[in-house]
Design an enzyme around this catalytic site. Structure first.
Site, mmCIF file in Angstrom:
data_model
loop_
_atom_site.group_PDB
_atom_site.id
_atom_site.type_symbol
_atom_site.label_atom_id
_atom_site.label_comp_id
_atom_site.label_asym_id
_atom_site.label_seq_id
_atom_site.Cartn_x
_atom_site.Cartn_y
_atom_site.Cartn_z
ATOM 1 N N SER A 58 37.260 -2.462 -2.051
ATOM 2 C CA SER A 58 37.137 -2.911 -3.426
ATOM 3 C C SER A 58 36.008 -3.916 -3.659
ATOM 4 C CB SER A 58 38.457 -3.560 -3.875
ATOM 5 O OG SER A 58 38.762 -4.708 -3.088
ATOM 6 N N LYS A 87 33.032 -12.452 -5.010
ATOM 7 C CA LYS A 87 33.874 -11.408 -5.603
ATOM 8 C C LYS A 87 34.739 -12.006 -6.705
ATOM 9 C CE LYS A 87 37.143 -7.786 -4.060
ATOM 10 N NZ LYS A 87 37.826 -7.237 -2.858
ATOM 11 N N SER A 90 38.496 -3.666 2.445
ATOM 12 C CA SER A 90 37.709 -3.878 1.227
ATOM 13 C C SER A 90 36.407 -4.648 1.418
ATOM 14 C CB SER A 90 38.557 -4.580 0.165
ATOM 15 O OG SER A 90 39.508 -3.692 -0.364
#
EC number: 6.3.5.7
Length: 482
Positions: free
Chosen positions: A152, A77, A176
């Site tokens: 996210s 990420k 997330s």
């Protein structure tokens, strides 16, 4: 060559000579090139990956010592630092920032000869539940590209589900990792707070966020956790203690275990019928696995969304204050500005969700309002933790749907922040209390995935993975229809 393989299958394939690391990495890069223009899982791809693969193949051929991940392509990420590459947090504010160091989790993976295949898309600064708030455009759900992939860590989930990597690392502040895992039909783990180092994770809400693994199977997640868990002198919130083998004994089963159904997570007005039906089928599967199941109430859950957004906004407001275009930022001429007007102009690069939370983060701890909002939220957090501790005196696990809704279409909730925030209602509890939780793919309804969430007590990841593996063993789900 089949890219739709688990991490365990990848390692076995390299070891037994079914394919070389270079062959697999080359095929993976071709796959990314073919599909990512639509899916947009990646913000950047490692241009040196093939050469790194060749070097690992040379080590294998010559009999040199080799790390236990054998060149496995892993996506990261883009709020986790990888040395020499961009770490943008999907924000224009950091669009040219190049990290000078590796996050601890990245260092640990590289030590085992993993190849970081690329950095994945996210909601800007990890603030969102749909990956719609990326400054560089949204990621798309491989099950239905008209739908969001969750957030996210949406790019990480898409990259795994679409076979653009083998496993991924995301970050989980309020769900997330688990939310996009559910929306994309993969496994996502939020570890106990402090089990995994946060050094090199760009801070959003330090007191509750955690880096977590995402993979196709429970074994994949356990394998990655083996390599990233542990004390880190660079992060004083990490927990010192004996390391465990999370793969060991995964198949022991959960017969006789006591499971609590969290009433407040299974009876909300926003719970969609298809998700509710799938959840009760999962309950039946747990009963078939020999578990004793009972409903339990955690009445503080009804206040968790408000509590979470007060606490995280306050921390985010503090953490994001460094982005003043003096310490971090982009090229903006200072000529003609006084100090405050310059910073105000520079911060216009932030997207709407980050701006919203920064404003809220300045308000809730301010004089005259801290008692009404911030201190009250801290009290709810404390009461919720006491309720969770009491629940685990009675139960081995607590379960719920991971997300109360199916993946929704782009734009459907973007103008209604409250509706968007309520998608977190089932995942926030684990973050506020620091306990581990995992989302396991369970069903596909009308072509869209549904995940089941399992919670365990603090530092009981092994036990949690046993339950997740047991549930996974009674499901048989298709691959994403690329």
């Amino acid at each position: 060559m089949n890219l739709a393989i688990s991490a365990i299958e990848y390692i076995e394939g390299v070891k037994n000579g079914s394919f070389t690391v270079e062959e697999f990495i080359g095929k993976t890069l071709d796959h990314i090139s073919k599909h990512d223009a639509v899916l947009h899982a990646f913000l950047s791809v490692n241009q040196n990956a093939l050469e790194q693969a060749r070097q690992i193949d040379k080590k294998i051929k010559s009999g040199d010592a080799i790390g236990s991940l054998y060149g496995m392509p892993i996506s990261i990420k883009d709020n986790i630092c990888v040395r020499g590459g961009k770490t943008t947090c999907a924000s224009k504010m950091l669009q040219d920032y190049v990290s000078p160091y590796d996050a601890t989790v990245v260092s640990k993976l590289k030590e085992q000869d993993a190849i970081i295949i690329g950095k994945t898309n996210l909601d800007e600064f990890a603030m969102g539940v749909a990956t719609e708030f990326s400054a560089f455009g949204p990621s798309r759900n491989p099950w239905n590209t008209d739908c969001v992939p969750g957030g996210s860590s949406g790019g990480s989930a898409v990259s795994v589900a679409a076979n653009e990597c083998v496993v991924s690392l995301g970050s989980d502040t309020g769900g997330s990792v688990r939310n996009p895992a559910s929306f994309c039909s993969i496994v996502g783990l939020k570890p106990t707070y402090g089990l995994v180092s946060r050094y090199g994770l760009v801070s959003y809400a330090n007191s509750i966020e955690q880096i977590g693994p995402m993979g196709k199977t429970v074994k994949d997640v356990a394998l990655v956790l083996n390599h990233i868990a542990g004390n880190d002198p660079n992060d004083n919130t990490t927990i010192a203690g004996r390391s465990q083998d999370y793969l060991e004994g995964l198949e022991v089963g959960i017969k006789g275990k006591k499971i609590g159904i969290i009433k407040e997570m299974c009876a909300s007005e926003g719970l969609e019928k298809s998700v509710e039906s799938a959840f009760w089928r999962a309950v039946s599967e747990f009963e078939g696995l020999g578990c004793k199941i009972e409903e339990t109430s955690l009445d503080m859950v009804q206040f968790t969304v408000a509590t979470y957004y007060v606490l995280t906004a306050a921390e985010a407001g503090s953490n994001l204050s460094r982005y003043d275009n003096l310490r971090y930022g982009y090229d903006l001429d200072m000529e003609g500005y006084e100090y405050k007007s310059y910073i105000a102009k520079a911060r216009k690069q932030f997207g709407p969700e980050v701006t919203r939370r920064m404003i809220l983060g300045g308000f809730v701890p301010s004089a005259g309002f801290a008692g009404k909002y911030l201190l009250k939220a801290l009290k709810v957090k404390s009461k919720l933790t006491k309720q969770i501790n009491a629940a685990f005196e009675k139960f081995d696990y607590l379960i719920s749907p991971t997300v109360p809704i199916l993946p929704f279409k782009f734009g459907e909730k973007i103008d209604d922040p409250l509706a968007m925030y309520l998608a977190d209602i089932n995942t926030i509890t684990a973050n506020l209390t620091g306990i581990p939780a995992i989302s396991v793919p369970f069903e596909i309804s009308n072509g869209l995935p549904i995940g089941i969430q399992i919670h365990a007590n603090r530092l009981q990841e092994k036990q949690l993975l046993h339950a997740a593996y047991a549930l996974e063993s009674v499901t048989d789900l298709p691959e994403a229809p690329l």
